[in-house]
Design a protein around this motif. Structure first.
Motif, PDB file in Angstrom:
ATOM      1  N   UNK A  96      33.717  10.526  -9.320  1.00 40.10           N
ATOM      2  CA  UNK A  96      32.779  11.582  -8.921  1.00 40.10           C
ATOM      3  C   UNK A  96      32.352  12.453 -10.090  1.00 40.10           C
ATOM      4  N   UNK A  97      32.868  12.197 -11.279  1.00 38.44           N
ATOM      5  CA  UNK A  97      32.479  12.985 -12.453  1.00 38.44           C
ATOM      6  C   UNK A  97      31.122  12.535 -12.956  1.00 38.44           C
ATOM      7  N   UNK A  98      30.223  13.486 -13.142  1.00 37.48           N
ATOM      8  CA  UNK A  98      28.930  13.201 -13.759  1.00 37.48           C
ATOM      9  C   UNK A  98      28.301  14.516 -14.214  1.00 37.48           C
ATOM     10  N   UNK A  99      27.363  14.413 -15.111  1.00 39.90           N
ATOM     11  CA  UNK A  99      26.520  15.552 -15.469  1.00 39.90           C
ATOM     12  C   UNK A  99      25.104  15.240 -14.974  1.00 39.90           C
ATOM     13  N   UNK A 100      24.120  16.051 -15.357  1.00 43.37           N
ATOM     14  CA  UNK A 100      22.744  15.813 -14.900  1.00 43.37           C
ATOM     15  C   UNK A 100      22.266  14.410 -15.262  1.00 43.37           C
ATOM     16  N   UNK A 101      22.658  13.964 -16.450  1.00 46.78           N
ATOM     17  CA  UNK A 101      22.290  12.628 -16.887  1.00 46.78           C
ATOM     18  C   UNK A 101      23.513  11.728 -16.744  1.00 46.78           C
ATOM     19  N   UNK A 102      23.572  10.991 -15.650  1.00 46.44           N
ATOM     20  CA  UNK A 102      24.749  10.169 -15.355  1.00 46.44           C
ATOM     21  C   UNK A 102      24.967   9.092 -16.415  1.00 46.44           C
ATOM     22  N   UNK A 103      23.890   8.535 -16.920  1.00 43.56           N
ATOM     23  CA  UNK A 103      24.021   7.485 -17.939  1.00 43.56           C
ATOM     24  C   UNK A 103      24.778   8.015 -19.159  1.00 43.56           C
ATOM     25  N   UNK A 104      24.481   9.260 -19.544  1.00 40.32           N
ATOM     26  CA  UNK A 104      25.185   9.854 -20.678  1.00 40.32           C
ATOM     27  C   UNK A 104      26.633  10.171 -20.324  1.00 40.32           C
ATOM     28  N   UNK A 105      26.851  10.850 -19.192  1.00 43.66           N
ATOM     29  CA  UNK A 105      28.206  11.305 -18.877  1.00 43.66           C
ATOM     30  C   UNK A 105      29.144  10.152 -18.540  1.00 43.66           C
ATOM     31  N   UNK A 106      28.594   9.006 -18.147  1.00 42.29           N
ATOM     32  CA  UNK A 106      29.442   7.827 -17.925  1.00 42.29           C
ATOM     33  C   UNK A 106      30.102   7.358 -19.217  1.00 42.29           C
ATOM     34  N   UNK A 107      29.592   7.812 -20.363  1.00 41.28           N
ATOM     35  CA  UNK A 107      30.162   7.409 -21.664  1.00 41.28           C
ATOM     36  C   UNK A 107      31.223   8.388 -22.166  1.00 41.28           C
ATOM     37  N   UNK A 108      31.385   9.512 -21.492  1.00 40.89           N
ATOM     38  CA  UNK A 108      32.346  10.527 -21.949  1.00 40.89           C
ATOM     39  C   UNK A 108      33.769  10.012 -21.735  1.00 40.89           C
ATOM     40  N   UNK A 109      34.569  10.092 -22.796  1.00 35.33           N
ATOM     41  CA  UNK A 109      35.958   9.624 -22.746  1.00 35.33           C
ATOM     42  C   UNK A 109      36.932  10.795 -22.671  1.00 35.33           C
ATOM     43  N   UNK A 176      23.764  20.157 -18.125  1.00 37.74           N
ATOM     44  CA  UNK A 176      22.932  19.345 -19.013  1.00 37.74           C
ATOM     45  C   UNK A 176      23.598  19.284 -20.379  1.00 37.74           C
ATOM     46  N   UNK A 177      23.804  18.097 -20.893  1.00 35.11           N
ATOM     47  CA  UNK A 177      24.464  17.958 -22.185  1.00 35.11           C
ATOM     48  C   UNK A 177      23.622  18.582 -23.293  1.00 35.11           C
ATOM     49  N   UNK A 178      24.313  19.177 -24.252  1.00 32.61           N
ATOM     50  CA  UNK A 178      23.654  19.897 -25.344  1.00 32.61           C
ATOM     51  C   UNK A 178      23.377  18.986 -26.533  1.00 32.61           C
ATOM     52  N   UNK A 179      24.137  17.918 -26.649  1.00 35.38           N
ATOM     53  CA  UNK A 179      23.961  16.960 -27.740  1.00 35.38           C
ATOM     54  C   UNK A 179      24.506  15.615 -27.245  1.00 35.38           C
ATOM     55  N   UNK A 180      24.141  14.493 -27.893  1.00 38.20           N
ATOM     56  CA  UNK A 180      24.614  13.180 -27.446  1.00 38.20           C
ATOM     57  C   UNK A 180      26.141  13.091 -27.467  1.00 38.20           C
ATOM     58  N   UNK A 181      26.684  12.383 -26.509  1.00 37.02           N
ATOM     59  CA  UNK A 181      28.139  12.250 -26.374  1.00 37.02           C
ATOM     60  C   UNK A 181      28.758  11.773 -27.685  1.00 37.02           C
ATOM     61  N   UNK A 182      29.750  12.531 -28.164  1.00 37.38           N
ATOM     62  CA  UNK A 182      30.476  12.138 -29.365  1.00 37.38           C
ATOM     63  C   UNK A 182      29.764  12.390 -30.669  1.00 37.38           C
TER      64      UNK A 182
END
Length: 376
Positions: A96-109, A176-182
Motif C-alpha cells: 500500500x506504500x506509494x507517492x503521487x507518482x507510483x512508478x517512482x515510489x515503487x523504486x524506493x528501497x 510529490x517527490x522532490x528529486x529522482x529516487x536515489x
C-alpha cells in the motif's frame, strides 16, 4: 591516568563556564573510552519549577532524532537475520506504500528510507503533527495551530484520522517527490515511521518490544524507553525551557512516531550505546553491518557530500571530519530539547551531551571535549 584526570577536570571547568550563562537549566554529559564510561556529570537543573532539581548522568531526557539510530539498528538486525535486504523495495513489504507518482515510489528501497535519499521533501509534518499535545505545542497565538496545518498542507481531520503507523505510510500517497529516487538527499524525519511500519509487518512484532528485548536489554540500557508516562512520572526526569525567560515547553511525546524522535534516555545509557558502536560488543549486530551504518552513502557511484568535502550521511549517522579525524554523530532537537552523540573512532572516544534548553551549547561542549582529547 593523571593526564586523563587533568583532561576531565578541564572539561568540567569549561562546561561550568558555559553553563554559568544559563541561569539554572541543565546539561548532562557522558564520555566513553572504548567500553568504559570515564566521565558522567550533570550541570545545572533538570527542572526549575516548582523547585530546582539537579541534573545528573542518569536524568531521563528526550533524545529527539537520535531515536532514528535505534530504528536503523533494528532494521540492520533484520538484515543480519536475512529477513530483508537494504536494497529490497519498500512496496515489496508494504504493497500500500506509494507517492503521487507510483512508478517512482515503487523504486524506493529500504536503504533509501534509512539514508534520506528516497526523494521525499524535507519537512512533511505528518509524523510530528500527530503528537497528542500538538495543539498545546502550537498555542502561542489563537491561530498558531491552524497556521501550522496550513504550513504543512494538512487538515485537522487528516491528522486525527492517522491512528497507526500504517496510516502514516498510506498518507504518503499525497507526497510529490522532490528529486529522482536515489539521486539526491533531504532529511525526511517522517520516513522513519514507514520503517517502523515495515519492521512490524516483516516481523509481526511491535517495534518497541524488539527495541527493549534485542537492543536495550543486551546493552543494559535500563534508563531508555519509549513510554512518555514513565518518563514524566520519574523523579529524575527533565523538563524543557525555552528562551531567556525560560518558558517551560510542552513535554515532547508522540508514541506513534517514537522512531523519528520520541525515545527518552540518559547520558549514561547513550554512553553504553556508543561503547557498543565503538567496540562492536556485545554481539547484537555484525561488525560489518555496524560499519555500513557509519559509512558515507553513495549516490550512483560516488560518495555523496553536503556541499563540503567531508560531511556526509550513512544510515542514521552523519559522517564528518573534525580537525582531520573522522567523526560519526547524530543529534536531535525540538523547541527546548537538544541532544548529541558523537564517536571519534581513531581516539576510541564517545561523547554524549543532552540539554533541556535551546541553543548550540551541545556542539560547543562536544567540540571542546574533542579538542582536549586530541591534545595528547
Amino acid at each position: 591516568m593523571k593526564q586523563t584526570i587533568e583532561k576531565l577536570e578541564n572539561i568540567t571547568e569549561y562546561i561550568e563556564h558555559i553553563m554559568s550563562d544559563q541561569q539554572g537549566v541543565g546539561a548532562s554529559v557522558a564520555i566513553v573510552n572504548g567500553s568504559e564510561i570515564i566521565y558522567s556529570k550533570g550541570f545545572g537543573h533538570s527542572q526549575i519549577h516548582p523547585v530546582n532539581l539537579p541534573m545528573d548522568g542518569d536524568t531521563l531526557m528526550s533524545i529527539q532524532s537520535i531515536s532514528k539510530n535505534f530504528m536503523a539498528l533494528s532494521i540492520m538486525q533484520l538484515v543480519e537475520k536475512n529477513l530483508l535486504s537494504l536494497d529490497d523495495t519498500v512496496v515489496h513489504y508494504l504493497p500500500y506504500f506509494r507517492t503521487k507518482n507510483k512508478e517512482q515510489s515503487d523504486r524506493i528501497t529500504i536503504r533509501h528510507l534509512l539514508s534520506h535519499t528516497a526523494g521525499f521533501p524535507g519537512d512533511l509534518g505528518i509524523a510530528n503533527m500527530t503528537a497528542p499535545n500538538v495543539k498545546e505545542i502550537f498555542s502561542d497565538t489563537p491561530t498558531e495551530f491552524q497556521e501550522a496545518l496550513d504550513y504543512y498542507n494538512l487538515t485537522e481531520e487528516e491528522i486525527e484520522s492517522v491512528k497507526t503507523r500504517e496510516d502514516v505510510t498510506k498518507w504518503f500517497q499525497k507526497v510529490e517527490l522532490e528529486y529522482p529516487v536515489g539521486k539526491g538527499w533531504n532529511y525526511c524525519t517522517d520516513a522513519y515511521v514507514i520503517l517502523a511500519d515495515l519492521f512490524e509487518k516483516v516481523t509481526g512484532v511491535k517495534w518497541e518490544t524488539h527495541l527493549e528485548d534485542e537492543i536495550l536489554s543486551p546493552l543494559n540500557m535500563n534508563r531508555t524507553t519509549s513510554d512518555s508516562n514513565t518518563v514524566e512520572d520519574d523523579p529524575n526526569s527533565a523538563k524543557y525551557y525555552m528562551g531567556k525567560n525560560q518558558t517551560e515547553t510542552p513535554f515532547p511525546k508522540n508514541s506513534l512516531s517514537a522512531p523519528i524522535g520520541y525515545l527518552y534516555s540518559s547520558a549514561n545509557d547513550l554512553g553504553k550505546y556508543l561503547a557498543f558502536h565503538l567496540t562492536k560488543k556485545p554481539n547484537i549486530l555484525r561488525p560489518d553491518l555496524i560499519e555500513d551504518m557509519q559509512s558515507p552513502i553513495h549516490l550512483v557511484s560516488e560518495e555523496w557530500r553536503f556541499g563540503s568535502e567531508v560531511r556526509s550521511y550513512g544510515l542514521a549517522w552523519f559522517t564528518d571530519n573534525y580537525k582531520d579525524l573522522k567523526v560519526v554523530e547524530h543529534g536531535g532537537g525540538q523547541m527546548a530539547v537538544r541532544s548529541l552523540m558523537t564517536i571519534v573512532p581513531e581516539l576510541n572516544l564517545g561523547i554524549v551531551v543532552l540539554l533541556n534548553f535551546d541553543g548550540t551549547a551541545h556542539h560547543d561542549i562536544c567540540d571542546k571535549i574533542m579538542d582536549i582529547f586530541m591534545d595528547a
